[in-house]
Write an enzyme that holds these catalytic residues in place. Structure first.
Site, mmCIF file in Angstrom:
data_model
loop_
_atom_site.group_PDB
_atom_site.id
_atom_site.type_symbol
_atom_site.label_atom_id
_atom_site.label_comp_id
_atom_site.label_asym_id
_atom_site.label_seq_id
_atom_site.Cartn_x
_atom_site.Cartn_y
_atom_site.Cartn_z
ATOM 1 N N TYR A 89 -98.266 -9.278 -63.959
ATOM 2 C CA TYR A 89 -98.036 -8.003 -63.256
ATOM 3 C C TYR A 89 -97.091 -8.226 -62.078
ATOM 4 O O TYR A 89 -96.087 -7.515 -61.914
ATOM 5 C CB TYR A 89 -99.379 -7.454 -62.778
ATOM 6 C CG TYR A 89 -99.337 -6.056 -62.203
ATOM 7 C CD1 TYR A 89 -99.394 -4.942 -63.031
ATOM 8 C CD2 TYR A 89 -99.259 -5.838 -60.826
ATOM 9 C CE1 TYR A 89 -99.376 -3.644 -62.516
ATOM 10 C CE2 TYR A 89 -99.245 -4.561 -60.299
ATOM 11 C CZ TYR A 89 -99.307 -3.463 -61.140
ATOM 12 O OH TYR A 89 -99.292 -2.192 -60.618
ATOM 13 N N SER B 248 -94.598 -1.619 -57.406
ATOM 14 C CA SER B 248 -95.926 -1.757 -56.798
ATOM 15 C C SER B 248 -95.720 -2.505 -55.494
ATOM 16 O O SER B 248 -94.679 -3.151 -55.301
ATOM 17 C CB SER B 248 -96.811 -2.578 -57.738
ATOM 18 O OG SER B 248 -97.960 -3.055 -57.051
#
Ligand code: NAD
Length: 258
Positions: free
Chosen positions: A153, A140
């Site tokens: 995350y 990401s």
């Protein structure tokens, strides 16, 4: 367009969003595709929509036995895996001081344990088959930057860079490449769910979350698309040598540049 005829790909989290778009692109490019997801029914439905060269697999990527069984079935029915996309993921939004330990562990298990278990299984098949391979981990922009309320995350996505670099080194003698795709925000169910959650945490409108949080640092205020990520995954799957390995590709409208 890349030609993946004769290749076998396994994509996790492929019943929805980014994983599904990549699996569809691989099938269109001629690959045989294993569509793996914890949502078994959706995986089967997605696979049958992709044609006769796709199979659906019920696979929780945090479960070692399910991962091993899914790879064994893929090898039996399609052949040894040439391309892995470790993509399954979820998002849990909370400030560190309110984050439950169970949620921290669940996030790391899905993103990190899942990447490890599937990469290990893929590497074993690739080495045995002796024809190299491409391992793609779904990182990401959060593999490179941090945002509030996303501690597990951001930690896991940073961790995937390390895993890919080690696999790049260990895999090179067998022609196995490992790279990380780092998307900016893509409008999938994972993102749709967090817009109201972020608005609540930050006390701002949903519109402000999109404009001033998610897309603030892009060069043009645009979301990244499923097609952008599928194109990148096609490129990495078909690349022909170890020249491109151990890298992360940011596909994020310039949100982060490195
Ligand atoms: P999505 O929610 O549309 O799809 C995720 C899929 O993963 C779902 O089908 C879900 O059933 C599956 N899944 C969840 N837990 C699983 C498990 N334990 N085992 C197997 N499958 C499981 O989400 P998405 O946006 O397509 O996200 C896919 C990946 O892309 C994730 O790793 C995510 O972190 C990453 N990513 C997404 C964005 C974005 O903006 N959407 C940006 C950067 C990175």
């Amino acid at each position: 367009m890349q030609d993946l005829n004769g290749k076998v790909a396994l994509v996790t989290g492929a019943a929805s969003g980014i994983g599904r778009a990549i699996a569809e692109a691989y099938a269109k490019a001629g690959a045989k595709v294993a569509v793996a997801d914890i949502a078994a029914d959706k995986a089967m439905a997605a696979a049958s929509a992709m044609g006769p060269n796709a199979i659906g697999l019920a696979m929780d990527v945090t479960d070692e036995a399910q991962v091993e069984e899914g790879f064994a079935r893929t090898q039996r029915e399609l052949g040894p895996v040439d391309i892995l996309v470790s993509n399954a993921g979820i998002q849990i939004i909370a400030p560190v001081i309110e984050l439950a330990y169970a949620d921290w562990k669940r996030m790391l298990a899905i993103h990190m344990d899942g990447a490890f278990l599937t990469s290990r299984a893929a590497m074993r098949q690739m080495i045995q088959a002796g024809r190299g391979g491409s391992i793609i981990l779904m990182g990401s922009a959060h593999s490179h930057v941090a945002s509030k309320f996303k501690a597990p995350y951001v930690s896991a996505k940073h961790g995937l860079l390390g895993l890919a670099r080690v696999i790049a080194k260990e895999g090179a003698p067998n022609g196995i490449r490992a790279n990380v795709i780092c998307p900016g925000f893509v409008r999938t169910p994972l993102v749709e769910k967090q817009i109201p959650e972020q608005a609540r945490e930050l006390g701002i409108s949903e519109d402000d979350v999109v404009r001033n949080v998610m897309l603030r640092d892009t060069v043009d205020g645009e979301f990244t698309t499923l097609e952008d990520i599928a194109d990148t995954a096609l490129f990495l799957a078909g690349f022909g040598s170890n020249a491109l390995t151990g890298q992360s590709l940011l596909v994020s409208h310039g949100w982060h540049m490195h």
